[in-house]
Design an enzyme around this catalytic site. Structure first.
Site, PDB file in Angstrom:
ATOM      1  N   HIS A 119      -1.047   5.318  37.396  1.00 14.33           N
ATOM      2  CA  HIS A 119      -0.573   4.611  38.590  1.00 14.33           C
ATOM      3  C   HIS A 119       0.428   3.512  38.266  1.00 14.33           C
ATOM      4  CE1 HIS A 119      -4.595   5.975  40.563  1.00 14.33           C
ATOM      5  NE2 HIS A 119      -3.697   6.937  40.544  1.00 14.33           N
ATOM      6  N   CYS A 147      18.052  -6.096  42.069  1.00 20.53           N
ATOM      7  CA  CYS A 147      18.495  -5.452  40.821  1.00 20.53           C
ATOM      8  C   CYS A 147      19.734  -6.193  40.320  1.00 20.53           C
ATOM      9  CB  CYS A 147      18.831  -3.988  41.122  1.00 20.53           C
ATOM     10  SG  CYS A 147      19.618  -3.146  39.741  1.00 20.53           S
ATOM     11  N   THR A 188     -14.751   3.824  37.166  1.00 22.35           N
ATOM     12  CA  THR A 188     -13.996   4.337  38.309  1.00 22.35           C
ATOM     13  C   THR A 188     -14.928   4.916  39.358  1.00 22.35           C
ATOM     14  OG1 THR A 188     -12.243   5.834  39.055  1.00 22.35           O
ATOM     15  CG2 THR A 188     -13.557   6.564  37.154  1.00 22.35           C
ATOM     16  N   ASN A 213     -20.787   3.892  34.310  1.00 25.32           N
ATOM     17  CA  ASN A 213     -20.346   3.263  35.547  1.00 25.32           C
ATOM     18  C   ASN A 213     -21.495   2.463  36.144  1.00 25.32           C
ATOM     19  OD1 ASN A 213     -17.804   3.238  37.110  1.00 25.32           O
ATOM     20  ND2 ASN A 213     -19.197   3.747  38.796  1.00 25.32           N
TER      21      ASN A 213
END
Ligand code: BV8
Length: 246
Positions: A119, A147, A188, A213
């Protein structure tokens, strides 16, 4: 739990090829808020309000303010013992792939050399016009950064909801899941796709799934071993046994 830790160590001692998927829970012990826990980020903010291209197009300054806040928070945090175990695994296993959903860069700061960031990375930005131009960028209080080359707005180099993942990145992660002997997933909630599909690809390829987890997830039932606990505590326990340290 002790038996599960011993069994996980036994499995890892016999394997040559491991793939790992981490999520925000692995960074929780570094004091970075997760997304969906009670005190998680998504509970304070609506994902669709902030982590989408539509939200950014509508209100770039608000989205940049949120990412700048998270950059500053993450820069103050340090990797925890859980991150360090993945560095050791990378050196130990002949074949090892570390895949993360996290955008905090803590795996790299812990010493992991090759991290597949599904991600993106919150410490990087890219030009909205020339998207291939990706660079390190800390926003500070500049919530409408431009930019330097073309003057267009720049955006956080992260994958927002509804955006495709980089094909090379998801390709590498999918290949690692499809070819590993053991797939470890930790920290997760396994609800965000295509990341959450990776452990299922591993299982279909005949890999053994080890989950560490705090809570049960939609993948827990498919795991060979699913240990309830903190990654920063459980992983060092498992690793001690793998290395035969008493
Ligand atoms: C895409 C970056 C093609 C930005 C993020 C319907 C069904 C299925 C899928 C979809 C659907 N509708 C839309 C989709 C696709 C969507 C999706 O999956 N939605 C879900 C929510 C249903 N996915 C996408 O949009 C992806 N792109 O699919 O493109 C497409 C295009 C259009 C339409 C369809 C498909 C892009 C997804 C990427 C989004 N970006 N973040 C930013 O962060 O600002 S998502 C965000 O969630 C983070 O990346 C995060 O990493 C990820 C997953 O969260 P987790 O890491 O798991 O964190 P979470 O808090 O949820 O859980 C933490 C866990 O740790 C908990 O279980 C907790 O118990 C545990 N824990 C806590 N402490 C510890 C611990 N464990 C161990 N030790 C501890 N100490």
């Amino acid at each position: 739990m002790k038996k599960q830790i011993e069994k996980a160590a036994e499995i890892l001692k016999e394997t040559l090829s491991v793939a790992v998927l981490t999520g925000a829970g692995v960074s929780a012990e570094s004091n970075i808020p997760t997304y969906r826990d009670a005190d998680g980020l998504w509970n304070q903010f609506q994902a669709q309000d902030l982590a989408t291209l539509e939200a950014f197009s509508k209100n770039p300054a608000t989205v940049w303010e949120w990412y700048s806040y998270r950059q500053q928070l993450m820069l103050k945090c340090e990797p925890n013992p859980g991150h360090k175990i993945f560095v050791e695994m990378e050196k130990y296993f002949p074949e090892f792939t570390l895949i993360t959903q996290n955008i905090d860069g803590l795996h790299q700061r812990a010493g992991s050399k090759d991290v597949v960031e599904l991600h993106g990375n919150v410490m990087k930005a890219r030009c909205m016009k020339e998207e291939e131009k990706v660079f390190d960028f800390i926003a500070g209080d500049n919530y409408l950064p431009k930019c330097e080359d073309c003057g267009s707005l720049i955006r956080p180099h992260v994958v927002w909801f509804g955006e495709m993942l980089d094909s090379e990145v998801i390709g590498k992660a999918t290949s690692a899941a499809a070819n590993c002997e053991v797939f470890i997933m930790s920290g997760t909630s396994a609800v965000v796709y295509p990341a959450a599909g990776l452990p299922l690809i591993a299982i279909r390829n005949g890999a053994k799934l080890i989950e560490i987890n705090l809570e049960e997830t939609p993948v827990s039932d498919y795991a060979e071993i699913s240990i309830r606990g903190k990654s920063g505590e459980i992983l060092p326990e498992i690793w001690k046994l793998v290395k035969g340290d008493k």
